[in-house]
Design an enzyme around this catalytic site. Structure first.
Site, PDB file in Angstrom:
ATOM      1  N   GLY A 241       0.839  -1.197   0.000  1.00 44.24           N
ATOM      2  CA  GLY A 241       0.000   0.000   0.000  1.00 44.24           C
ATOM      3  C   GLY A 241       0.875   1.247   0.000  1.00 44.24           C
TER       4      GLY A 241
ATOM      5  CD  GLN B 238      -6.500  -0.408   7.699  1.00 42.59           C
ATOM      6  OE1 GLN B 238      -7.260  -1.347   7.957  1.00 42.59           O
ATOM      7  NE2 GLN B 238      -5.207  -0.450   8.006  1.00 42.59           N
TER       8      GLN B 238
ATOM      9  CB  CYS C 128       7.238   6.058  23.910  1.00 38.12           C
ATOM     10  SG  CYS C 128       7.974   6.541  25.451  1.00 38.12           S
TER      11      CYS C 128
HETATM   12  C1  LIG Z   1      -4.633   3.501   5.377  1.00 37.92           C
HETATM   13  C2  LIG Z   1      -3.332   2.820   5.101  1.00 37.92           C
HETATM   14  N1  LIG Z   1      -2.625   3.170   4.027  1.00 37.92           N
HETATM   15  C3  LIG Z   1      -1.474   2.578   3.708  1.00 37.92           C
HETATM   16  C4  LIG Z   1      -0.948   1.586   4.507  1.00 37.92           C
HETATM   17  C5  LIG Z   1       0.352   0.938   4.123  1.00 37.92           C
HETATM   18  O1  LIG Z   1       0.130  -0.339   3.590  1.00 37.92           O
HETATM   19  P1  LIG Z   1       1.312  -1.389   3.522  1.00 37.92           P
HETATM   20  O2  LIG Z   1       1.502  -1.943   4.890  1.00 37.92           O
HETATM   21  O3  LIG Z   1       0.860  -2.414   2.535  1.00 37.92           O
HETATM   22  O4  LIG Z   1       2.517  -0.649   3.045  1.00 37.92           O
HETATM   23  C6  LIG Z   1      -1.633   1.196   5.659  1.00 37.92           C
HETATM   24  C7  LIG Z   1      -1.087   0.188   6.576  1.00 37.92           C
HETATM   25  O5  LIG Z   1      -1.348   0.189   7.753  1.00 37.92           O
HETATM   26  C8  LIG Z   1      -2.864   1.823   5.956  1.00 37.92           C
HETATM   27  O6  LIG Z   1      -3.580   1.503   7.042  1.00 37.92           O
END
Ligand SMILES: Cc1ncc(COP(=O)(O)O)c(C=O)c1O
Length: 391
Positions: free
Chosen positions: A71, A179, A325
């Site tokens: 993503g 998501q 943190c």
């Molecule tokens: C909304 C959103 N965009 C992009 C990503 C990134 O995806 P990836 O883990 O496949 O790089 C995530 C991962 O948590 C996500 O929640």
């Protein structure tokens, strides 16, 4: 020890059908999909089948899909690909304050390259309002990028309205649907969106594969230069296991998404209600209804999210906290801050995200454990003593 996984927005377990589908590619089907001989041909076919299955899930054309590694890479490709291609026409991008770092940090990078970025605020429920996007669009805007659903709160954004107004203004629209995919319906055919990001490991596929849907005929720059894979849009030998696994994951979802979602929503609602019934001083972060069916983000007042997270981990419960943190002090999640949430309460925020494999027993065990840990931490909390004195 009992183990309960309530962190499906971070990643998901691999579906057994995905495991079976990818196994041959770890054994005898090892060819390079670009090879024209027998070893490559079967593998090429498997990739193209995965493209068909993925396209059928989203309702797009197979050739509109560019497979990537994640993503994150898809978000980079969408935003940089448009910025580098259309930078001469304008240097302004509109996004929201609650995007994933894959979008926010890509925009920050582009700010260093001479682009201007407007990070539109969200309302107190964490929703991007179309009017704010409309107000942010300027003469030189080339792209609007607003996520389909937020990873921390699960808030579902009105991307249809936002896409429509971007179109009216002649501006391209990207949405990060990492998501949303598999949790709420997405129909590319009647979505006023030009680019859409998805990721395999969030939908019970394997890690290391994602994709970008690019509206047919749209021109954009490549970000990874190399061979001619993905029709020159993304060089590099394909992650066959990842892509085949993702294709299978989407074909499984196409069959049973509505049943899966119904069950996950039932469990999430039961979990959420039980927590609010049994534990005082909780704050729900995010929209009460315009929310992914698997996600609930709660501030447990008078406790620190990290302490709660670690105590739950000891009891075998996996969930997530948005706070980080830094130099010994807890910083509340930027997403909750953007919503105008109370900074102190937000330090006690945890995200629970349910999914495949969760059961009623998991929910019961998690609720009991959370109730006990919150009571223990509150008994030691200086915040509780301060609040009691003030009352
Ligand atoms: C909304 C959103 N965009 C992009 C990503 C990134 O995806 P990836 O883990 O496949 O790089 C995530 C991962 O948590 C996500 O929640």
């Amino acid at each position: 020890m009992r183990k309960v996984y309530l962190d499906h927005n971070a990643t998901t377990p691999v579906h057994p059908e995905v495991r079976n589908a990818v196994a041959p590619f770890l054994f005898n089907l090892f060819g390079n999909p670009s090879s024209i001989h027998w070893a490559g041909r079967d593998v090429r076919k498997a990739i193209e089948d995965a493209r068909q299955e993925t396209a059928a899930f989203f309702g797009c054309q197979p050739l509109e899909i560019v497979f990537t590694s994640s993503g994150t890479e898809s978000d980079n490709l969408a935003i940089k690909g448009i910025a580098f291609r259309k930078g001469n026409a304008g240097k302004h991008i509109v996004t929201s304050a609650v995007e994933h770092p894959a979008v926010i940090n890509t925009c920050r990078f582009l700010e260093g390259q001479g682009f201007r970025v407007t990070y539109v605020p969200v309302n107190r429920h964490g929703i991007v309002e179309p009017e704010s996007v409309r107000a942010a669009i300027a003469k030189d805007t080339i792209l609007v990028s607003v996520m389909n659903a937020n990873n921390e709160t699960g808030c579902v954004m009105p991307i249809r309205e936002i896409g429509r107004l971007a179109r009216e203004a002649g501006v391209l629209m990207h949405t990060d649907a990492v998501q949303a995919a598999g949790k709420i319906p997405i129909d590319w055919k009647d979505l006023p969106v030009d680019l859409l990001t998805f990721s395999g490991h969030k939908v019970n596929g394997v890690k290391g594969a994602g994709g970008l849907i690019v509206r047919k005929g749209m021109e954009m720059a490549a970000v990874i230069h190399g061979g001619h894979q993905e029709r020159g849009r993304r060089g590099g030998t394909e992650n066959v296991v990842g892509i085949v696994g993702m294709g299978k994951a989407f074909s499984v979802l196409r069959e049973n998404m509505s049943d899966e979602v119904r069950e996950t929503r039932r469990l999430r609602d039961r979990f959420e209600k039980a927590l609010f019934d049994r534990i005082p001083d909780l704050v729900l972060n995010g929209h009460p209804t315009d929310r992914l069916p698997n996600t609930v983000n709660i501030s447990f007042r008078f406790v620190e999210g990290e302490a709660l997270l670690l105590n739950l981990d000891i009891l075998g419960i996996a969930c997530s906290s948005g706070s980080a943190c830094t130099s010994g002090s807890l910083e509340a999640s930027p997403i909750l801050m953007a919503m105008g949430a109370d900074p102190v309460d937000s330090q006690g925020a945890l995200r629970f995200s349910l999914g495949m494999g969760n059961t009623d027993e998991d929910v019961d065990y998690a609720v009991e454990s959370i109730e006990a840990v919150v009571a223990k931490l509150r008994a030691m909390s200086p915040l509780v003593r301060r609040e009691a004195k003030a009352r």
